[in-house]
Motif scaffolding. Structure first.
Motif, PDB file in Angstrom:
ATOM      1  N   LEU A  28    -105.694 -49.706   8.411  1.00  0.00           N
ATOM      2  CA  LEU A  28    -106.799 -50.492   8.322  1.00  0.00           C
ATOM      3  C   LEU A  28    -106.776 -51.547   9.595  1.00  0.00           C
ATOM      4  O   LEU A  28    -107.840 -51.604  10.107  1.00  0.00           O
ATOM      5  N   ALA A  29    -105.668 -51.963  10.082  1.00  0.00           N
ATOM      6  CA  ALA A  29    -105.598 -52.482  11.451  1.00  0.00           C
ATOM      7  C   ALA A  29    -106.116 -51.636  12.399  1.00  0.00           C
ATOM      8  O   ALA A  29    -107.032 -52.297  13.273  1.00  0.00           O
ATOM      9  N   LEU A  30    -105.965 -50.526  12.497  1.00  0.00           N
ATOM     10  CA  LEU A  30    -106.397 -49.625  13.644  1.00  0.00           C
ATOM     11  C   LEU A  30    -108.014 -49.759  13.491  1.00  0.00           C
ATOM     12  O   LEU A  30    -108.777 -49.468  14.279  1.00  0.00           O
ATOM     13  N   THR A  31    -108.335 -49.328  12.185  1.00  0.00           N
ATOM     14  CA  THR A  31    -109.873 -49.214  12.150  1.00  0.00           C
ATOM     15  C   THR A  31    -110.782 -50.571  12.441  1.00  0.00           C
ATOM     16  O   THR A  31    -111.887 -50.628  12.798  1.00  0.00           O
ATOM     17  N   GLN A  32    -109.978 -51.571  12.283  1.00  0.00           N
ATOM     18  CA  GLN A  32    -110.601 -52.944  12.266  1.00  0.00           C
ATOM     19  C   GLN A  32    -110.213 -53.592  13.716  1.00  0.00           C
ATOM     20  O   GLN A  32    -110.454 -54.798  13.882  1.00  0.00           O
ATOM     21  N   THR A  33    -109.843 -52.673  14.733  1.00  0.00           N
ATOM     22  CA  THR A  33    -109.611 -53.192  16.001  1.00  0.00           C
ATOM     23  C   THR A  33    -110.951 -53.553  16.736  1.00  0.00           C
ATOM     24  O   THR A  33    -111.790 -52.851  16.890  1.00  0.00           O
ATOM     25  N   VAL A  34    -110.722 -54.902  16.914  1.00  0.00           N
ATOM     26  CA  VAL A  34    -112.093 -55.520  17.530  1.00  0.00           C
ATOM     27  C   VAL A  34    -112.316 -55.220  19.208  1.00  0.00           C
ATOM     28  O   VAL A  34    -111.235 -55.205  19.990  1.00  0.00           O
ATOM     29  N   ASN A  35    -113.393 -54.909  19.667  1.00  0.00           N
ATOM     30  CA  ASN A  35    -113.425 -54.698  21.028  1.00  0.00           C
ATOM     31  C   ASN A  35    -113.476 -55.830  22.019  1.00  0.00           C
ATOM     32  O   ASN A  35    -114.460 -56.081  22.382  1.00  0.00           O
ATOM     33  N   ASP A  36    -112.413 -56.717  21.982  1.00  0.00           N
ATOM     34  CA  ASP A  36    -112.339 -57.785  22.637  1.00  0.00           C
ATOM     35  C   ASP A  36    -110.896 -58.219  23.145  1.00  0.00           C
ATOM     36  O   ASP A  36    -110.188 -57.311  23.167  1.00  0.00           O
ATOM     37  N   SER A  37    -110.537 -59.097  23.566  1.00  0.00           N
ATOM     38  CA  SER A  37    -109.112 -59.529  24.036  1.00  0.00           C
ATOM     39  C   SER A  37    -107.873 -59.215  23.072  1.00  0.00           C
ATOM     40  O   SER A  37    -106.938 -59.246  23.394  1.00  0.00           O
ATOM     41  N   SER A  38    -108.473 -59.385  21.828  1.00  0.00           N
ATOM     42  CA  SER A  38    -107.321 -58.844  20.716  1.00  0.00           C
ATOM     43  C   SER A  38    -107.236 -57.509  20.523  1.00  0.00           C
ATOM     44  O   SER A  38    -106.557 -57.161  19.625  1.00  0.00           O
ATOM     45  N   LYS A  39    -107.919 -56.669  21.219  1.00  0.00           N
ATOM     46  CA  LYS A  39    -107.867 -55.253  20.831  1.00  0.00           C
ATOM     47  C   LYS A  39    -106.544 -54.642  21.231  1.00  0.00           C
ATOM     48  O   LYS A  39    -105.920 -53.849  20.032  1.00  0.00           O
ATOM     49  N   TRP A  40    -105.554 -55.025  22.149  1.00  0.00           N
ATOM     50  CA  TRP A  40    -104.173 -54.171  22.294  1.00  0.00           C
ATOM     51  C   TRP A  40    -103.271 -54.824  21.265  1.00  0.00           C
ATOM     52  O   TRP A  40    -102.520 -54.070  20.652  1.00  0.00           O
ATOM     53  N   TYR A  41    -103.626 -56.194  20.742  1.00  0.00           N
ATOM     54  CA  TYR A  41    -102.737 -56.524  20.038  1.00  0.00           C
ATOM     55  C   TYR A  41    -103.153 -56.010  18.390  1.00  0.00           C
ATOM     56  O   TYR A  41    -101.939 -55.496  17.692  1.00  0.00           O
TER      57      TYR A  41
END
Length: 198
Positions: free
Chosen positions: A127-140
């Motif tokens: 779920l964390a991978l599917t909800q990765t946001v396309n911003d500065s938090s992407k890598w975290y």
């Protein structure tokens, strides 16, 4: 404002598509998960004489709360794509079930507890991978998902010889995952420097 139609099957998040209220929900969910994860990890580490019942309760409580949050996000946030909402609810239910199993069966064997923790981390990582946001938090967010899945697989494939080994290993994983959740919450919604420059 973007006029691109939302793909109902899209399983990724884009900050520009999300309302401020939705981002706020995600931040709150990440912070609750981060604080609870680190707290559970620290409690297990400083409680060297903890029994299987205590460990099962703490881990079960974490997965129960996180599962409820995932279900809440999936139901309440109507601006998310249907794909993400459905996946969030499904995996939230699975985490909730895992939490209930650990809470209601504190005297279950070490193997059962290890399997519950392992499957729960895999679910949470997906779920964390599917909800990765396309911003500065992407890598975290990406690292959080990958670490969670790897930790879950280790638990599923590696038999843990004792409660002490399980608790120490799981406690440190909880703390590390909590730190990554906190970093994701801090950077969520920030536009990457490369995009700002353009």
């Amino acid at each position: 404002m973007s006029t691109t139609p939302t793909n109902p099957l899209r399983f990724s998040l884009h900050t520009e598509d999300l309302a401020p209220g939705v981002l706020r929900h995600f931040k709150v969910a990440l912070w609750i998960g981060a604080v609870l994860s680190v707290l559970v990890g620290i409690l297990v580490l400083v409680w060297p004489g903890s029994t299987l019942e205590v460990v099962a309760f703490l881990f079960g409580l974490y997965f129960f709360v996180v599962g409820l949050m995932r279900i809440f996000v999936g139901i309440v946030n109507g601006t998310l794509s249907p794909g993400i909402r459905v996946l969030s609810v499904i995996l939230g239910v699975l985490l909730l079930v895992a939490g209930v199993i650990a809470l209601r069966n504190p005297f279950a064997s070490l193997t059962v507890l290890g399997l519950v923790i392992g499957f729960s981390w895999v679910f949470e990582g997906v779920l964390a991978l599917t909800q990765t946001v396309n911003d500065s938090s992407k890598w975290y967010g990406t690292l959080l998902g990958v670490l969670s899945i790897v930790a879950g697989i280790v638990f599923l494939l590696s038999p843990l010889p004792s409660l002490a080994v399980l608790t120490v290993f799981a406690a440190w994983i909880f703390i590390v995952l909590g730190i990554f959740q906190a970093m994701s919450a801090i950077t969520l919604g920030r536009v990457p420097k490369a995009r700002v420059a353009t």
